[in-house]
Scaffold this motif. Structure first.
Motif, PDB file in Angstrom:
ATOM      1  N   LYS A 135      11.120  57.353  30.523  1.00  0.00           N
ATOM      2  CA  LYS A 135      11.924  56.530  32.013  1.00  0.00           C
ATOM      3  C   LYS A 135      11.071  55.517  32.953  1.00  0.00           C
ATOM      4  CE  LYS A 135      13.983  61.214  32.204  1.00  0.00           C
ATOM      5  NZ  LYS A 135      14.069  62.696  32.928  1.00  0.00           N
ATOM      6  N   GLY A 136      11.783  54.776  33.523  1.00  0.00           N
ATOM      7  CA  GLY A 136      11.355  54.002  34.736  1.00  0.00           C
ATOM      8  C   GLY A 136      11.591  52.619  33.868  1.00  0.00           C
ATOM      9  N   ASN A 137      12.012  51.443  35.220  1.00  0.00           N
ATOM     10  CA  ASN A 137      12.044  50.255  35.015  1.00  0.00           C
ATOM     11  C   ASN A 137      11.082  49.751  34.303  1.00  0.00           C
ATOM     12  OD1 ASN A 137      15.156  50.483  36.014  1.00  0.00           O
ATOM     13  ND2 ASN A 137      14.195  50.084  38.159  1.00  0.00           N
ATOM     14  N   THR A 138       9.692  50.446  34.355  1.00  0.00           N
ATOM     15  CA  THR A 138       8.551  49.777  34.293  1.00  0.00           C
ATOM     16  C   THR A 138       7.363  50.093  33.114  1.00  0.00           C
ATOM     17  OG1 THR A 138       7.167  49.880  36.082  1.00  0.00           O
ATOM     18  CG2 THR A 138       8.124  47.577  36.098  1.00  0.00           C
ATOM     19  N   VAL A 139       6.946  49.805  32.641  1.00  0.00           N
ATOM     20  CA  VAL A 139       6.272  50.705  30.993  1.00  0.00           C
ATOM     21  C   VAL A 139       5.127  50.366  31.798  1.00  0.00           C
ATOM     22  CG1 VAL A 139       5.405  51.108  28.574  1.00  0.00           C
ATOM     23  CG2 VAL A 139       7.366  49.774  29.791  1.00  0.00           C
ATOM     24  N   LYS A 140       4.819  52.306  32.243  1.00  0.00           N
ATOM     25  CA  LYS A 140       3.304  52.736  32.236  1.00  0.00           C
ATOM     26  C   LYS A 140       2.472  52.884  31.463  1.00  0.00           C
ATOM     27  CE  LYS A 140       5.815  56.016  35.148  1.00  0.00           C
ATOM     28  NZ  LYS A 140       6.841  55.766  34.867  1.00  0.00           N
TER      29      LYS A 140
END
Length: 585
Positions: A135-140
């Protein structure tokens, strides 16, 4: 048109308002006619002047959506239907389900009237195209790859091994599937397979072969509607007595990709105006039209609607009433679907009549249970307590009448007192607004039912509705139904439709309450940690959570990661880091 409480009863438009309003003053109809009833309630008429007919058209749709007037047709909002979202605006896009269409640069597909078909599509895409699932707009960034990468279902942007060009190629193919371009994609994959085979990359060729096979099976299940490979929206219309049904078929690349149905009981206005208003409301900038819209008959404002729709998609949109050929066949199919809405509605009504008769008989009810409500209390040791009330009308969930009640007067774990507070609030309002249910269900046994009856006695409404308590199964005893004045519980067989229906209502009230309770709990949890950090207000808190994803991730973040969050400078990053790692001072 407004009533004496200034509630909007009806919104309409006209080139000549004087003529339009005069037609209402001269209207003569039966006392039970819907227009007659509406006009008897109208106290005031407000007018808004616009510069063009197109502005009036847009304003009419927005006012209907805002005020939901009782005497206008009102298309159900798409928020109840799932959409598939492709976050093409992200560096590493992902595909997922959503119920909200936002102006965020992403591409949306749907709405899907069948959630099962939507999930089947998502499963197919996940199996065929290895895009990220996180999830999320950026990749962790991760030190260890996730399970999806290890089983070949992700290209691994989180561990910096994904090739950007290859990833975007997978995104392009996902979009082709969702746009209905399966045939074009199969041709493209077939070429890639032959190239891989010629260069002796047989494993890759085998993967491509399996993808072609999966897509071909999907293609076989889709109904071929047109040989022209066009994008079309086809409207069907059926009137039975005073009620009407509208069906819409969505055709993409010649294949039927979905449909929507709407039912209106005794609408005002002519068929030409009703269908025109339906188009105007449906294509609201979130749902976009196809380049060709097929209609069963001429409608009002067709030229203005075509201009407006053309502006929405940046291409010419044609509104056509076909006279011959394939297009006539498509409209006939849509009309048949609209007529089928009446059949389905009739089946549901017969089914509900049978079930409600069984409920009356088995539970010995004094009222026909057309309006049922159920209450559940959710809390954790008295904290974040919430009452959840669900409502069912004629056998179906009436979600517009679902309510959450934050507990205001009870402190500590006292479920009975919490229930009493919610019941007092609900029934006092119900008495004032004359909308008490026919049957009220409490989640619990004799104790909870006793609280409900005590409130009913205080308010003098005990005999105005029926009361049931449902206690959860213990060991192998089965669910128990409690009624006022009866010593022993009613025990129905586990497969009895009446019991299953009551359990469904109880479970829905529990789900509705627990979901909201968890949100409150999470909100308090987040507040208790981040709000104690000096210099972190609501804005910075949102930015931290949006970029890093969770309080745990913020706690574990390095100084560099914190300072890279937009709006968080080096000094604030240092304060946050020291708050979570005081030993590093």
């Amino acid at each position: 048109m407004l009533d004496k409480q200034s509630r909007v009863l009806y919104v309409g438009k006209a080139k000549n308002l004087k003529n339009r309003l005069t037609s209402y003053t001269r209207f003569t109809g039966a006392d039970h006619n819907k227009t007659t009833v509406m006009l008897s309630k109208v106290i005031r008429v407000d007018t808004l002047l616009t510069a063009t007919e197109k502005e009036a058209l847009i304003l009419e749709a927005s006012l209907i959506k805002k005020h939901k007037p009782k005497y206008n047709i009102l298309l159900r909002d798409d928020k109840n239907y799932p959409l598939i979202k492709v976050t093409v605006q992200d560096t590493w896009p992902r595909v997922h389900m959503t119920r909200r269409r936002k102006k965020d640069g992403a591409k949306y597909f749907g709405p899907y009237s069948s959630s099962s078909s939507m999930w089947a599509t998502l499963r197919l895409l996940a199996d065929m195209f290895p895009l990220r699932k996180c999830k999320g707009n950026t990749v962790k960034l991760r030190t260890r790859p996730c399970l999806n990468l290890q089983i070949g279902r992700c290209l691994g942007p989180c561990v910096n091994i994904a090739d950007k060009e290859e990833y975007q190629d997978q995104v392009k193919k996902v979009l082709m599937v969702l746009e209905g371009k399966n045939t074009s994609l199969i041709d493209e994959l077939r070429q890639e397979m032959m190239k891989a085979s010629d260069t002796l990359h047989f494993e890759l060729a085998a993967e491509l072969r399996d993808k072609i096979s999966a897509l071909s099976r999907t293609l076989e299940k889709q109904i071929i509607a047109s040989s022209g490979f066009k994008n079309q929206d086809v409207f069907g219309y059926c009137r039975q007595g005073t009620s009407i049904a509208i069906a819409i078929l969505f055709i993409r690349e010649g294949l039927i990709t979905g449909s929507r149905n709407f039912f209106f009981n005794d609408p005002m206005e002519s068929d030409a105006i009703i269908l025109s208003q339906a188009l105007n409301q449906f294509y609201d900038g979130k749902a976009l039209p196809a380049k060709e819209i097929l209609l069963p008959f001429p409608i009002e404002d067709s030229v203005i609607l075509a201009e407006r729709f053309s502006e929405l998609i940046g291409a010419t949109v044609g509104l056509t009433i076909p006279q011959r050929g394939d297009r006539v066949r498509l409209v006939t199919m849509a009309n048949t679907n609209a007529a089928h809405v009446f059949d389905e509605k009739e089946k549901k009504e017969r089914s509900w009549q049978g079930l409600s008769a069984s409920m009356e008989k088995l539970l010995r009810l004094d009222h026909i249970p057309n309006h049922i409500e159920c209450l559940d209390i959710s809390n954790t040791s008295g904290k974040q307590a919430v009452g959840s009330l669900v409502c069912y009308k004629n056998g179906e969930a009436a979600k517009d009448h679902f309510r959450h009640y934050a507990i205001k007067t009870v402190h500590g774990p006292d479920d009975y007192a919490m229930m009493e507070e919610v019941l007092q609030r609900r029934f006092k309002r119900g008495i004032a607004e004359n909308n008490l249910p026919d049957l009220f269900i409490v989640d619990g046994g004799r104790g909870q039912l006793g609280i409900a009856l005590r409130v009913a006695d205080e308010l003098g409404i005990r005999d105005e509705l029926d009361w049931i308590g449902i206690a959860k199964e213990k060991n192998t005893e089965g669910e128990k139904l409690y009624k006022p004045g009866r010593k022993n519980p009613i025990l129905l067989k586990s497969h009895n439709p009446v019991l299953l229906y009551i359990m469904r209502i109880r479970d829905e009230s529990h789900r509705f309450g627990v979901t909201f309770h968890r949100k409150l709990r999470a909100k308090v949890s987040i507040a208790s940690v981040l709000d104690t950090i000096p210099g972190i207000g609501p804005g910075r808190k949102r930015k931290l959570l949006k970029q890093l994803g969770s309080v745990k991730r913020i706690r574990e973040a390095s100084l560099d990661e914190l300072s890279q969050v937009k709006g968080i400078g080096k000094e604030t990053a240092f304060v946050i880091h020291q708050h979570f790692h005081p030993q590093n001072k």
